[in-house]
Design a protein around this motif. Sequence first.
Motif, PDB file in Angstrom:
ATOM      1  N   LEU A 128       0.840  -1.191   0.000  1.00  0.00           N
ATOM      2  CA  LEU A 128       0.000   0.000   0.000  1.00  0.00           C
ATOM      3  C   LEU A 128       0.879   1.247   0.000  1.00  0.00           C
ATOM      4  O   LEU A 128       1.955   1.261   0.607  1.00  0.00           O
ATOM      5  N   SER A 129       0.391   2.287  -0.664  1.00  0.00           N
ATOM      6  CA  SER A 129       1.103   3.555  -0.711  1.00  0.00           C
ATOM      7  C   SER A 129       0.231   4.657  -0.131  1.00  0.00           C
ATOM      8  O   SER A 129      -0.995   4.637  -0.281  1.00  0.00           O
ATOM      9  N   CYS A 130       0.882   5.620   0.491  1.00  0.00           N
ATOM     10  CA  CYS A 130       0.193   6.761   1.078  1.00  0.00           C
ATOM     11  C   CYS A 130       0.975   7.994   0.647  1.00  0.00           C
ATOM     12  O   CYS A 130       2.043   8.283   1.199  1.00  0.00           O
ATOM     13  N   ALA A 131       0.465   8.687  -0.357  1.00  0.00           N
ATOM     14  CA  ALA A 131       1.148   9.848  -0.910  1.00  0.00           C
ATOM     15  C   ALA A 131       0.581  11.126  -0.297  1.00  0.00           C
ATOM     16  O   ALA A 131      -0.638  11.325  -0.274  1.00  0.00           O
ATOM     17  N   ALA A 132       1.467  11.966   0.202  1.00  0.00           N
ATOM     18  CA  ALA A 132       1.047  13.196   0.864  1.00  0.00           C
ATOM     19  C   ALA A 132       1.175  14.386  -0.075  1.00  0.00           C
ATOM     20  O   ALA A 132       2.088  14.449  -0.894  1.00  0.00           O
TER      21      ALA A 132
ATOM     22  N   THR B 170       6.076   9.945   0.394  1.00  0.00           N
ATOM     23  CA  THR B 170       5.189   8.775   0.394  1.00  0.00           C
ATOM     24  C   THR B 170       5.600   7.795   1.477  1.00  0.00           C
ATOM     25  O   THR B 170       6.793   7.592   1.717  1.00  0.00           O
ATOM     26  N   VAL B 171       4.615   7.201   2.115  1.00  0.00           N
ATOM     27  CA  VAL B 171       4.817   6.135   3.087  1.00  0.00           C
ATOM     28  C   VAL B 171       4.190   4.867   2.524  1.00  0.00           C
ATOM     29  O   VAL B 171       3.122   4.916   1.899  1.00  0.00           O
ATOM     30  N   TYR B 172       4.863   3.737   2.766  1.00  0.00           N
ATOM     31  CA  TYR B 172       4.408   2.456   2.237  1.00  0.00           C
ATOM     32  C   TYR B 172       4.079   1.490   3.374  1.00  0.00           C
ATOM     33  O   TYR B 172       4.624   1.601   4.476  1.00  0.00           O
ATOM     34  N   LEU B 173       3.218   0.551   3.075  1.00  0.00           N
ATOM     35  CA  LEU B 173       2.956  -0.556   3.991  1.00  0.00           C
ATOM     36  C   LEU B 173       3.037  -1.840   3.174  1.00  0.00           C
ATOM     37  O   LEU B 173       2.138  -2.141   2.392  1.00  0.00           O
ATOM     38  N   GLN B 174       4.143  -2.571   3.338  1.00  0.00           N
ATOM     39  CA  GLN B 174       4.309  -3.866   2.686  1.00  0.00           C
ATOM     40  C   GLN B 174       3.637  -4.910   3.548  1.00  0.00           C
ATOM     41  O   GLN B 174       3.998  -5.071   4.718  1.00  0.00           O
ATOM     42  N   MET B 175       2.682  -5.608   2.977  1.00  0.00           N
ATOM     43  CA  MET B 175       1.917  -6.603   3.716  1.00  0.00           C
ATOM     44  C   MET B 175       2.175  -7.973   3.119  1.00  0.00           C
ATOM     45  O   MET B 175       1.852  -8.205   1.949  1.00  0.00           O
ATOM     46  N   ASN B 176       2.760  -8.856   3.911  1.00  0.00           N
ATOM     47  CA  ASN B 176       3.054 -10.226   3.481  1.00  0.00           C
ATOM     48  C   ASN B 176       2.257 -11.217   4.322  1.00  0.00           C
ATOM     49  O   ASN B 176       1.753 -10.868   5.393  1.00  0.00           O
ATOM     50  N   SER B 177       2.184 -12.434   3.833  1.00  0.00           N
ATOM     51  CA  SER B 177       1.482 -13.509   4.545  1.00  0.00           C
ATOM     52  C   SER B 177       0.103 -13.052   4.997  1.00  0.00           C
ATOM     53  O   SER B 177      -0.284 -13.225   6.160  1.00  0.00           O
ATOM     54  N   LEU B 178      -0.628 -12.486   4.081  1.00  0.00           N
ATOM     55  CA  LEU B 178      -1.918 -11.901   4.434  1.00  0.00           C
ATOM     56  C   LEU B 178      -2.910 -12.957   4.892  1.00  0.00           C
ATOM     57  O   LEU B 178      -2.962 -14.075   4.358  1.00  0.00           O
ATOM     58  N   LYS B 179      -3.689 -12.581   5.878  1.00  0.00           N
ATOM     59  CA  LYS B 179      -4.710 -13.449   6.458  1.00  0.00           C
ATOM     60  C   LYS B 179      -6.095 -12.878   6.143  1.00  0.00           C
ATOM     61  O   LYS B 179      -6.225 -11.673   5.863  1.00  0.00           O
ATOM     62  N   PRO B 180      -7.120 -13.694   6.220  1.00  0.00           N
ATOM     63  CA  PRO B 180      -8.470 -13.181   5.963  1.00  0.00           C
ATOM     64  C   PRO B 180      -8.822 -11.986   6.843  1.00  0.00           C
ATOM     65  O   PRO B 180      -9.496 -11.053   6.377  1.00  0.00           O
TER      66      PRO B 180
END
Length: 126
Positions: free
Chosen positions: A20-24, A78-88
Amino acid sequence: QLQFVESGGGLVQPGGSLRLSCAASGFTLNYYTIGWFRQAPGKEREGVSCIRSRDGSTYYVDSVKGRFTISRDNAKNTVYLQMNSLKPEDTTVYYCATSERYCSGYVLGHGPFGSWGQGTQVTGSS
């Protein structure tokens, strides 16, 4: 006007990854704490992670530790959120926001945070 635009959400299978990206716009991230939050329908908003852009200090809520990584690119504002091993249970709408306070578990849970973006949807697929 301070504003965030989130992007990067989409359809993901259990165990998959998204960034995910968060652009300011309207301000420089360097001097603020940026937080990622999520809110499922009918549930309270939950703080997921935060980063203090000036020194890169971070905090993660226990449920995402070891799976999510928050980072920032000050040159791109920009701030990022790398999400791995995603769960329901990770599939919901994610938001970013800013705080003048130091990134910590207390601030993530109590704020104050402002300049909320419109959110980006992470949807699970079977």
